[in-house]
Each structure stands twice: as C-alpha cells, then as structure tokens.
Design a protein around this motif. Structure first.
Motif, mmCIF file in Angstrom:
data_model
loop_
_atom_site.group_PDB
_atom_site.id
_atom_site.type_symbol
_atom_site.label_atom_id
_atom_site.label_comp_id
_atom_site.label_asym_id
_atom_site.label_seq_id
_atom_site.Cartn_x
_atom_site.Cartn_y
_atom_site.Cartn_z
ATOM 1 N N SER A 28 10.704 6.595 2.072
ATOM 2 C CA SER A 28 11.649 7.038 1.050
ATOM 3 C C SER A 28 13.031 7.319 1.610
ATOM 4 O O SER A 28 13.113 7.827 2.764
ATOM 5 C CB SER A 28 11.159 8.227 0.004
ATOM 6 O OG SER A 28 10.937 9.136 0.797
ATOM 7 N N ARG B 45 11.525 7.577 -5.117
ATOM 8 C CA ARG B 45 10.950 6.107 -5.094
ATOM 9 C C ARG B 45 10.501 6.147 -3.496
ATOM 10 O O ARG B 45 11.360 6.399 -2.651
ATOM 11 C CB ARG B 45 12.133 5.251 -5.442
ATOM 12 C CG ARG B 45 11.423 3.860 -4.925
ATOM 13 C CD ARG B 45 12.437 2.703 -5.567
ATOM 14 N NE ARG B 45 12.006 2.642 -6.986
ATOM 15 C CZ ARG B 45 12.450 1.991 -7.889
ATOM 16 N NH1 ARG B 45 13.604 0.980 -7.464
ATOM 17 N NH2 ARG B 45 12.163 1.761 -9.096
ATOM 18 N N ASP C 16 7.076 5.253 -7.735
ATOM 19 C CA ASP C 16 8.193 6.319 -8.188
ATOM 20 C C ASP C 16 7.376 7.801 -8.850
ATOM 21 O O ASP C 16 6.633 7.565 -9.515
ATOM 22 C CB ASP C 16 8.862 6.023 -9.683
ATOM 23 C CG ASP C 16 9.974 4.977 -8.945
ATOM 24 O OD1 ASP C 16 10.933 5.163 -8.292
ATOM 25 O OD2 ASP C 16 9.472 3.570 -9.324
#
Length: 167
Positions: free
Chosen positions: A117, A129, A138
């Motif tokens: 991420s 995410r 997510d």
C-alpha cells in the motif's frame, strides 16, 4: 504460623496461580490457529508469496492468518489487523512516514500473499487499498465497524464486515 511455613504457603499459591490457564489464552490461540487441534494434512505456509495465486484460486475467500512467523512486514512504527468474527484475515504495517510503502499479508487457499500500500502508517490506520498480483483488498472503517473488500482480477468482489484494529 511460622514465617518459613507462611512463605512456603504463599509460594505454593503463587505457583498454582501461574500454572492456571487463562481463558483468553485459548481464545487467542484459536484465533491465530494454534488451538491444539491436529495439524492439517498439508504443511502450513509461514512465509508470504510475492506473485499471483494459481489459476482457479478464489482469492475472494480469505483464510485465517494463522502462523505468519516467516512473513517480513518490513520496518514499521505500527500495524493494523482486520478481524471478522474474531478471526484475523489481514495484517498490515508500515513506517509513520507517509512516503513509505506499507506491507500487508493475507492467506488464500493455505498460502500467504504479500500485498503493498502507499501512504505509510497514516494511510493504513485510516483504511486503504492493498494490492498484490491477482489480489486487491480495500479496508474502510475503524475498530468498531470496518469493511474489507476483496477483488480478484476479473473484478469480482466479496465484502466482509469486521473490525480494523491498529496499534
């Protein structure tokens, strides 16, 4: 009661208290996959794969993390864990620097997969995410009410309710 006898009685009580198993120990052990049951037939992976899952694997079905002792989450100032019904399915960590890359891991079909991420620990704590080859996850929400959404390469989605706990 003499002092030596009194001290011996106190020591015996202390040892008895230390040897008693706490209910929370069993709860934690069952959540991380060490509940004393027979080992699964296949060996349990403890290191993460960086690459796509095999063709035909439904990445939308996340397994309990279990033993992640071999996973390298990199340098970190904190971490967050997604739990659903008391089962940990994702852990992520990063440095506090927003320019740093965070690392996360999920277990799919018995194998651990490394995800990444952006935004460092601040983004992870807010929910962000996480992406890897063939898997996108997510996280939105916080410790009391969070949603984890897993998307495969075909765009098929599975949403799971739970908690996003950060330390």
């Amino acid at each position: 009661m003499s002092k030596p006898l009194f001290l011996a009685a106190i020591a015996a009580l202390a040892l008895a208290g230390c040897s008693q198993k706490n209910d929370n120990d069993d709860d934690f052990a069952s959540r991380v996959g060490a509940n004393g049951q027979a080992a699964p037939a296949a060996p349990v992976e403890t290191t993460a794969v960086v690459g796509p899952p095999p063709v035909g694997t439904d990445v939308r079905t996340l397994d309990q993390l279990g033993n992640i002792s071999g996973v390298d989450l990199g340098q970190r100032d904190g971490a967050c864990t997604f739990t659903s019904d008391g089962t940990e399915t994702l852990i992520a960590a990063a440095l506090s620097n927003p320019a740093s890359t965070g690392r996360a891991v999920v277990r799919v079909d018995g194998k651990l997969y490394q995800l990444a991420s952006s935004g460092g620990l601040p983004a992870i704590r807010q929910g962000t995410r996480f992406s890897g080859e063939g898997i996108t996850v997510d996280v939105a929400g916080n410790d009391q009410s969070a949603i984890l959404t897993v998307t495969d390469t075909a765009g098929q989605v599975r949403t799971i309710g739970g908690k996003w706990i950060c330390a």
